[in-house]
Design a protein around this motif. Structure first.
Motif, PDB file in Angstrom:
ATOM      1  N   ILE A  90     -23.610 -41.619 -27.261  1.00  0.00           N
ATOM      2  CA  ILE A  90     -22.391 -40.840 -27.032  1.00  0.00           C
ATOM      3  C   ILE A  90     -21.351 -41.730 -26.368  1.00  0.00           C
ATOM      4  O   ILE A  90     -21.700 -42.650 -25.611  1.00  0.00           O
ATOM      5  N   GLY A 109     -17.176 -39.125 -23.407  1.00  0.00           N
ATOM      6  CA  GLY A 109     -17.558 -37.828 -23.967  1.00  0.00           C
ATOM      7  C   GLY A 109     -18.042 -36.900 -22.865  1.00  0.00           C
ATOM      8  O   GLY A 109     -18.569 -37.344 -21.848  1.00  0.00           O
ATOM      9  N   GLN A 125     -20.822 -31.401 -22.147  1.00  0.00           N
ATOM     10  CA  GLN A 125     -20.947 -30.351 -23.162  1.00  0.00           C
ATOM     11  C   GLN A 125     -21.137 -30.965 -24.557  1.00  0.00           C
ATOM     12  O   GLN A 125     -21.968 -30.484 -25.331  1.00  0.00           O
ATOM     13  N   GLU A 126     -20.415 -32.019 -24.861  1.00  0.00           N
ATOM     14  CA  GLU A 126     -20.583 -32.700 -26.150  1.00  0.00           C
ATOM     15  C   GLU A 126     -21.997 -33.253 -26.289  1.00  0.00           C
ATOM     16  O   GLU A 126     -22.599 -33.172 -27.362  1.00  0.00           O
ATOM     17  N   GLU A 131     -24.351 -30.285 -26.952  1.00  0.00           N
ATOM     18  CA  GLU A 131     -24.178 -29.788 -28.322  1.00  0.00           C
ATOM     19  C   GLU A 131     -24.830 -30.738 -29.329  1.00  0.00           C
ATOM     20  O   GLU A 131     -25.470 -30.300 -30.286  1.00  0.00           O
ATOM     21  N   THR A 132     -24.699 -32.037 -29.102  1.00  0.00           N
ATOM     22  CA  THR A 132     -25.359 -33.025 -29.963  1.00  0.00           C
ATOM     23  C   THR A 132     -26.869 -32.861 -29.884  1.00  0.00           C
ATOM     24  O   THR A 132     -27.567 -32.850 -30.903  1.00  0.00           O
ATOM     25  N   THR A 151     -16.680 -30.138 -19.010  1.00  0.00           N
ATOM     26  CA  THR A 151     -15.794 -31.189 -19.521  1.00  0.00           C
ATOM     27  C   THR A 151     -15.959 -32.519 -18.785  1.00  0.00           C
ATOM     28  O   THR A 151     -15.301 -33.501 -19.139  1.00  0.00           O
TER      29      THR A 151
END
Length: 105
Positions: free
Chosen positions: A26, A30, A33-34, A37-38, A83
């Motif tokens: 990542i 990033g 949360q990203e 989700e990944t 975030t």
């Protein structure tokens, strides 16, 4: 940025099957949360009817509670702002998921 993800087994059968570790790539900027989700798209985290959420910790600090989409309609709970950059939240490049019993951290 390379993040090592590890998890606790959900049951005895899972102990035999694994895997319990994976690497996720990542961007350092990033968000946490990203990353989650990944991770969710990989189906790496395992759940059961009695284990419907799992806590992700980094350096003994709770980061997120991930809820099973099959057993629960609850949204994931972030203990740092969702975030926040991964590089600030995930210490030493490792995020470990374990089941917790009792109240939330």
């Amino acid at each position: 940025m390379e993040i090592q993800i590890s998890r606790q087994a959900v049951c005895a059968a899972d102990d035999q099957c694994g895997p319990f570790d994976m690497i996720v790539q990542i961007d350092p900027s990033g968000s946490i949360q990203e990353l989650i989700e990944t991770l969710e798209r990989t189906n790496f985290l395992q759940f059961s009817s009695s284990h419907t959420s799992i806590i992700g910790v980094s350096d003994d600090t709770p980061v997120v509670r991930v809820h099973s989409r099959f057993f629960s309609q609850k949204q994931n709970e972030y203990f740092a702002p969702a975030t926040s950059p991964v590089s600030e939240v995930v210490k030493n490049g490792h995020l470990h998921f374990k089941f917790q019993y009792g109240p939330s951290p």
